[in-house]
Design an enzyme around this catalytic site. Structure first.
Site, PDB file in Angstrom:
ATOM      1  N   HIS A  27       0.836  -1.198   0.000  1.00  0.00           N
ATOM      2  CA  HIS A  27       0.000   0.000   0.000  1.00  0.00           C
ATOM      3  C   HIS A  27       0.871   1.247   0.000  1.00  0.00           C
ATOM      4  CE1 HIS A  27      -3.182  -2.815   1.210  1.00  0.00           C
ATOM      5  NE2 HIS A  27      -4.039  -1.889   0.809  1.00  0.00           N
ATOM      6  N   LYS A  71      -0.438   4.722   4.457  1.00  0.00           N
ATOM      7  CA  LYS A  71      -1.402   3.846   5.136  1.00  0.00           C
ATOM      8  C   LYS A  71      -0.925   3.562   6.551  1.00  0.00           C
ATOM      9  CE  LYS A  71      -3.909  -0.540   4.745  1.00  0.00           C
ATOM     10  NZ  LYS A  71      -5.212   0.035   5.077  1.00  0.00           N
TER      11      LYS A  71
HETATM   12  N1  LIG Z   1     -12.711  -0.781   2.846  1.00  0.00           N
HETATM   13  C1  LIG Z   1     -12.115  -0.366   1.730  1.00  0.00           C
HETATM   14  O1  LIG Z   1     -12.468  -0.766   0.606  1.00  0.00           O
HETATM   15  C2  LIG Z   1     -11.009   0.649   1.835  1.00  0.00           C
HETATM   16  C3  LIG Z   1     -10.401   1.182   0.701  1.00  0.00           C
HETATM   17  C4  LIG Z   1      -9.433   2.157   0.859  1.00  0.00           C
HETATM   18  C5  LIG Z   1      -9.088   2.600   2.130  1.00  0.00           C
HETATM   19  N2  LIG Z   1      -9.695   2.055   3.211  1.00  0.00           N
HETATM   20  C6  LIG Z   1      -9.438   2.527   4.581  1.00  0.00           C
HETATM   21  O2  LIG Z   1     -10.017   3.820   4.677  1.00  0.00           O
HETATM   22  C7  LIG Z   1      -9.262   4.598   5.607  1.00  0.00           C
HETATM   23  C8  LIG Z   1      -8.818   5.900   4.933  1.00  0.00           C
HETATM   24  O3  LIG Z   1      -7.879   5.599   3.923  1.00  0.00           O
HETATM   25  P1  LIG Z   1      -7.284   6.747   2.962  1.00  0.00           P
HETATM   26  O4  LIG Z   1      -6.243   6.106   2.152  1.00  0.00           O
HETATM   27  O5  LIG Z   1      -8.408   7.433   2.287  1.00  0.00           O
HETATM   28  O6  LIG Z   1      -6.603   7.713   4.061  1.00  0.00           O
HETATM   29  P2  LIG Z   1      -6.303   9.269   4.006  1.00  0.00           P
HETATM   30  O7  LIG Z   1      -6.160   9.748   2.615  1.00  0.00           O
HETATM   31  O8  LIG Z   1      -5.149   9.478   4.954  1.00  0.00           O
HETATM   32  O9  LIG Z   1      -7.616   9.955   4.625  1.00  0.00           O
HETATM   33  C9  LIG Z   1      -7.902   9.887   5.979  1.00  0.00           C
HETATM   34  C10 LIG Z   1      -9.155  10.700   6.252  1.00  0.00           C
HETATM   35  O10 LIG Z   1      -9.461  10.541   7.633  1.00  0.00           O
HETATM   36  C11 LIG Z   1      -9.743  11.814   8.201  1.00  0.00           C
HETATM   37  N3  LIG Z   1      -9.405  11.833   9.614  1.00  0.00           N
HETATM   38  C12 LIG Z   1      -8.209  11.542  10.182  1.00  0.00           C
HETATM   39  N4  LIG Z   1      -8.303  11.692  11.525  1.00  0.00           N
HETATM   40  C13 LIG Z   1      -9.578  12.074  11.777  1.00  0.00           C
HETATM   41  C14 LIG Z   1     -10.293  12.391  12.961  1.00  0.00           C
HETATM   42  N5  LIG Z   1      -9.710  12.346  14.158  1.00  0.00           N
HETATM   43  N6  LIG Z   1     -11.592  12.752  12.848  1.00  0.00           N
HETATM   44  C15 LIG Z   1     -12.211  12.804  11.634  1.00  0.00           C
HETATM   45  N7  LIG Z   1     -11.574  12.519  10.474  1.00  0.00           N
HETATM   46  C16 LIG Z   1     -10.280  12.166  10.550  1.00  0.00           C
HETATM   47  C17 LIG Z   1      -8.878  12.783   7.428  1.00  0.00           C
HETATM   48  O11 LIG Z   1      -9.438  14.070   7.578  1.00  0.00           O
HETATM   49  P3  LIG Z   1      -8.550  15.420   7.540  1.00  0.00           P
HETATM   50  O12 LIG Z   1      -8.085  15.569   6.131  1.00  0.00           O
HETATM   51  O13 LIG Z   1      -9.522  16.445   7.952  1.00  0.00           O
HETATM   52  O14 LIG Z   1      -7.414  15.206   8.505  1.00  0.00           O
HETATM   53  C18 LIG Z   1      -9.000  12.215   6.013  1.00  0.00           C
HETATM   54  O15 LIG Z   1     -10.180  12.703   5.417  1.00  0.00           O
HETATM   55  C19 LIG Z   1      -8.121   3.686   6.078  1.00  0.00           C
HETATM   56  O16 LIG Z   1      -8.501   3.027   7.269  1.00  0.00           O
HETATM   57  C20 LIG Z   1      -7.994   2.676   4.948  1.00  0.00           C
HETATM   58  O17 LIG Z   1      -7.435   1.445   5.359  1.00  0.00           O
HETATM   59  C21 LIG Z   1     -10.644   1.097   3.091  1.00  0.00           C
END
Ligand SMILES: NC(=O)c1ccc[n+]([C@@H]2O[C@H](COP(=O)([O-])OP(=O)(O)OC[C@H]3O[C@@H](n4cnc5c(N)ncnc54)[C@H](OP(=O)(O)O)[C@@H]3O)[C@@H](O)[C@H]2O)c1
Length: 250
Positions: free
Chosen positions: A154, A158
């Protein structure tokens, strides 16, 4: 016209949240009524996503969004997501959660809460169709081959490792073989340039079989998330973790 499904999106500024959020905003049968974030509170999605006409503003918490019902879609990180899930379930909202990295204790508590409150809940480690097909192929291969290792790669950003997808794959293989999940080695790579990749390598005398899935961009998750939003109200009191239960008609 039928009522649209109200959706509150947590993680709207993130890589995945932005992609699925755009799909939600474009869906005719859904209305994005709220967004929750961390570092962009007060900003409008129209500015953040360069999409004129989206008046939703990022809030710091779900309790500031005053609606009787919504589907909470969460793609954030596990600590804040866990609190948000408890808050949303207490309000009678349904859940579509993509966030990974919850502890076993947190997962048990979410199951208990959903069962007690009779919410609908979909909590899926990987919403892409390809990852689900790969699970089925791996389970099929594991009927004939009894040794495998999982490799996942990843983006460097991540936070959790191994990925939720890889943990689930190891669990499915271990359960099928009647072994402990610790017996299935999982290798994690975190590097810039990666999006989301997984291989399962089966080994046998004189041969190997490799199954591999690559997500090249996060639009891969959108169709699964939309399907979950549409069906989550059907799953009262249980947490659906298999994408097949959402996308394959009963
Ligand atoms: N299930 C699936 O199919 C799938 C697919 C992809 C990813 N994921 C998962 O989804 C999650 C996000 O992945 P990503 O790659 O999109 O990460 P990312 O780009 O780092 O985005 C993280 C998001 O979380 C928010 N956030 C962080 N701390 C927070 C808090 N305390 N309160 C509210 N919002 C908060 C951030 O908001 P700010 O910008 O405001 O800080 C940002 O919008 C991970 O757990 C990943 O493993 C799952």
């Amino acid at each position: 016209m039928a009522t649209k499904i109200p959706v509150v999106l947590a993680g709207a500024t993130g890589k995945t949240g932005k992609e699925v959020g755009r799909a939600i905003a474009q869906a005719q049968d859904m209305e994005l009524i709220g967004a929750v974030g961390h570092s962009h509170v007060g900003m409008a999605l129209s500015d953040l996503w360069s999409e004129p006409g989206l008046s939703v503003v990022i809030r710091g918490a779900v309790d500031t969004i005053d609606v009787p019902y919504a589907v909470l879609v969460d793609f954030t990180e596990p600590t804040s997501a866990y609190s948000r899930i408890l808050e949303a379930t207490a309000r009678g909202w349904d859940l579509v959660v993509g966030t990974t990295g919850f502890s076993p204790l947190q997962l048990d508590a979410i199951h208990d809460r959903v069962q007690h409150q009779q919410n609908g809940a979909v909590l899926i480690a990987n919403f892409s169709l390809g990852a689900w097909i790969m699970e089925r192929l791996a389970q099929d291969a594991s009927r004939y081959l009894d040794q495998a290792e999982v490799i996942e790669a990843h983006a460097a950003t991540k936070r959790d490792r191994p990925s939720g997808t890889a943990k689930r794959m190891a669990r499915l293989l271990a359960d099928g073989w009647g072994r402990s999940v610790e017996d299935i080695p999982v290798h994690s790579i975190r590097l810039p340039g990666m999006v989301a990749h997984q291989a399962v390598i089966f080994g046998s005398s004189g041969q190997t079989l490799t199954l591999r899935h690559d997500v090249h961009d996060r639009s891969a998750y959108a169709a699964g998330v939309l399907a979950a939003i549409r069906r989550v109200h059907e799953f009262r009191g249980k947490v659906v973790q298999n994408l097949g239960d959402v996308i394959v008609p009963d």
